[in-house]
Each structure stands twice: as C-alpha cells, then as structure tokens.
Design an enzyme around this catalytic site. Sequence first.
Site, PDB file in Angstrom:
ATOM      1  CG  HIS A   1      -2.133   0.589   0.919  1.00 53.59           C
ATOM      2  ND1 HIS A   1      -3.262   0.222   0.317  1.00 53.59           N
ATOM      3  CD2 HIS A   1      -2.661   2.046   1.351  1.00 53.59           C
ATOM      4  CE1 HIS A   1      -4.186   0.808   0.309  1.00 53.59           C
ATOM      5  NE2 HIS A   1      -3.904   2.106   0.856  1.00 53.59           N
TER       6      HIS A   1
ATOM      7  CE1 TYR B   1       5.218  14.248  -3.265  1.00 43.18           C
ATOM      8  CE2 TYR B   1       7.453  14.391  -2.673  1.00 43.18           C
ATOM      9  CZ  TYR B   1       6.128  13.779  -2.886  1.00 43.18           C
ATOM     10  OH  TYR B   1       6.322  12.456  -2.765  1.00 43.18           O
TER      11      TYR B   1
HETATM   12  N1  RBF Z   1      -2.452   7.609   4.869  1.00 44.38           N
HETATM   13  C1  RBF Z   1      -1.171   8.392   5.185  1.00 44.38           C
HETATM   14  O1  RBF Z   1      -1.214   9.737   5.270  1.00 44.38           O
HETATM   15  N2  RBF Z   1      -0.159   7.562   5.794  1.00 44.38           N
HETATM   16  C2  RBF Z   1      -0.110   6.492   5.659  1.00 44.38           C
HETATM   17  O2  RBF Z   1       0.984   5.988   6.287  1.00 44.38           O
HETATM   18  C3  RBF Z   1      -1.160   5.740   5.572  1.00 44.38           C
HETATM   19  N3  RBF Z   1      -0.879   4.345   5.461  1.00 44.38           N
HETATM   20  C4  RBF Z   1      -2.135   3.744   4.933  1.00 44.38           C
HETATM   21  C5  RBF Z   1      -2.003   2.153   5.099  1.00 44.38           C
HETATM   22  C6  RBF Z   1      -3.042   1.486   4.526  1.00 44.38           C
HETATM   23  C7  RBF Z   1      -2.989  -0.113   4.475  1.00 44.38           C
HETATM   24  C8  RBF Z   1      -4.097   2.173   4.218  1.00 44.38           C
HETATM   25  C9  RBF Z   1      -5.530   1.269   3.854  1.00 44.38           C
HETATM   26  C10 RBF Z   1      -4.522   3.499   4.152  1.00 44.38           C
HETATM   27  C11 RBF Z   1      -3.296   4.349   4.702  1.00 44.38           C
HETATM   28  N4  RBF Z   1      -3.173   5.665   4.435  1.00 44.38           N
HETATM   29  C12 RBF Z   1      -2.514   6.410   4.974  1.00 44.38           C
HETATM   30  C13 RBF Z   1      -4.571   6.352   4.039  1.00 44.38           C
HETATM   31  C14 RBF Z   1      -4.772   6.774   2.683  1.00 44.38           C
HETATM   32  O3  RBF Z   1      -3.690   7.795   2.410  1.00 44.38           O
HETATM   33  C15 RBF Z   1      -6.189   7.062   2.261  1.00 44.38           C
HETATM   34  O4  RBF Z   1      -6.566   7.966   3.265  1.00 44.38           O
HETATM   35  C16 RBF Z   1      -7.080   6.053   2.170  1.00 44.38           C
HETATM   36  O5  RBF Z   1      -6.454   4.941   1.329  1.00 44.38           O
HETATM   37  C17 RBF Z   1      -8.589   6.339   1.648  1.00 44.38           C
HETATM   38  O6  RBF Z   1      -8.258   6.922   0.268  1.00 44.38           O
END
Ligand code: RBF
Length: 158
Positions: free
Chosen positions: A97, A122
């Site tokens: 992911h 960025y």
């Molecule tokens: N969003 C972040 O800003 N930082 C992260 O480390 C992060 N890790 C994620 C890991 C997983 C497994 C998932 C499903 C989502 C993560 N997201 C993270 C959220 C992502 O940016 C976003 O908000 C969601 O995937 C919904 O579109």
Amino acid sequence: MATALHNLSDYDFNAVPDASNMIFGIVVAEWNPEITGTLLEGCVATLEKHGALTENIHVKTVPGSFELIYGAHQMTLNDGYDAVIVLGSVIRGETPHFDYICEGVTAGIARLNATSNIPVIYGLLTTNDLQQAKDRAGGKFGNKGDECAVVAIKMAKF
Ligand code: RBF
C-alpha cells in the site's frame, strides 16, 4: 544520503522574498498526526517569520495523504492563493500500500503543478519507519514543514 548533509530547516533567510502580501493554502493529512502536526507547526511558523499574516494562512485537513491531491486541487481552483502546500506522512507497512499511496500522491501533485496556475508544494514524508519521519519533522534532520514554507514563498514570487 542527501539528508545526512542537509538539514531541512537550514536556509539563507535573506534569500527568501517578503511574504507579507501573500496568501497560502495548506492541506494536512490526519494520518500519523504526531508527524503532520509538527510539519504544520513548522510550516506556519516559517511563513509567519517571513511576514505572512496569520489570517492569510488557510489550513484544511483531509483524512489521509491520498486525499491531499483532491484537497490541493480544490484550493488551486480558488483564485485567492499564491501557493498551496500539502503536508503528509506515509510510513511503510507490511503491504505494498505504501508504494501505491506514495506514487499516487507524487503523480497527483506533479500533475497539479503542470496544470494549475499556482505552485503546489510537495510536503510528503515517505519513510520506512516512524523514527525516520520524526527525524524529518522537527528532529535531527530539521523540519520538512519549514522547507515547504520557504519553497512556497519562493515559488509564489516566481
Ligand atoms: N495515509 C497516510 O497519510 N499515511 C499512511 O501511512 C497511510 N497508510 C495507509 C495504510 C493502509 C493499509 C491504508 C488502507 C491506508 C493508509 N493511508 C495512509 C490512508 C490513505 O492515504 C487514504 O486516506 C485511504 O487509502 C483512503 O483513500
């Protein structure tokens, strides 16, 4: 490693234009709030250090870093901003992911820079672990929020 030589908070103060007439939009991701909160504090403090007025710094939050693209796009559609800054922290987990989010956000922000009338800065930390993120959010390598503020002012002037 570039960051071993360069502290993100070190810059030539006099080389930064006056920001007192500039208006900034900042989009911050809510994931890893301990990191993104520190990025935001540094960013706002540095903008203000160069003259930006508190009321001319507009902060919006989005749930995660992937949503930074939408948030920044909406801000670029609003004619009022001189620059938009996105701040997020993606930390590598057990699944791929991490790579998809980092690549998606990077491509999305790059595209906005090529298609909108204002620069989108960025400020995404993409790290292997939490400690590397802390090192770059007010830790031993400075604060990427400071760097983004300086870049935003310079690009707004551009
Ligand atoms: N969003 C972040 O800003 N930082 C992260 O480390 C992060 N890790 C994620 C890991 C997983 C497994 C998932 C499903 C989502 C993560 N997201 C993270 C959220 C992502 O940016 C976003 O908000 C969601 O995937 C919904 O579109």
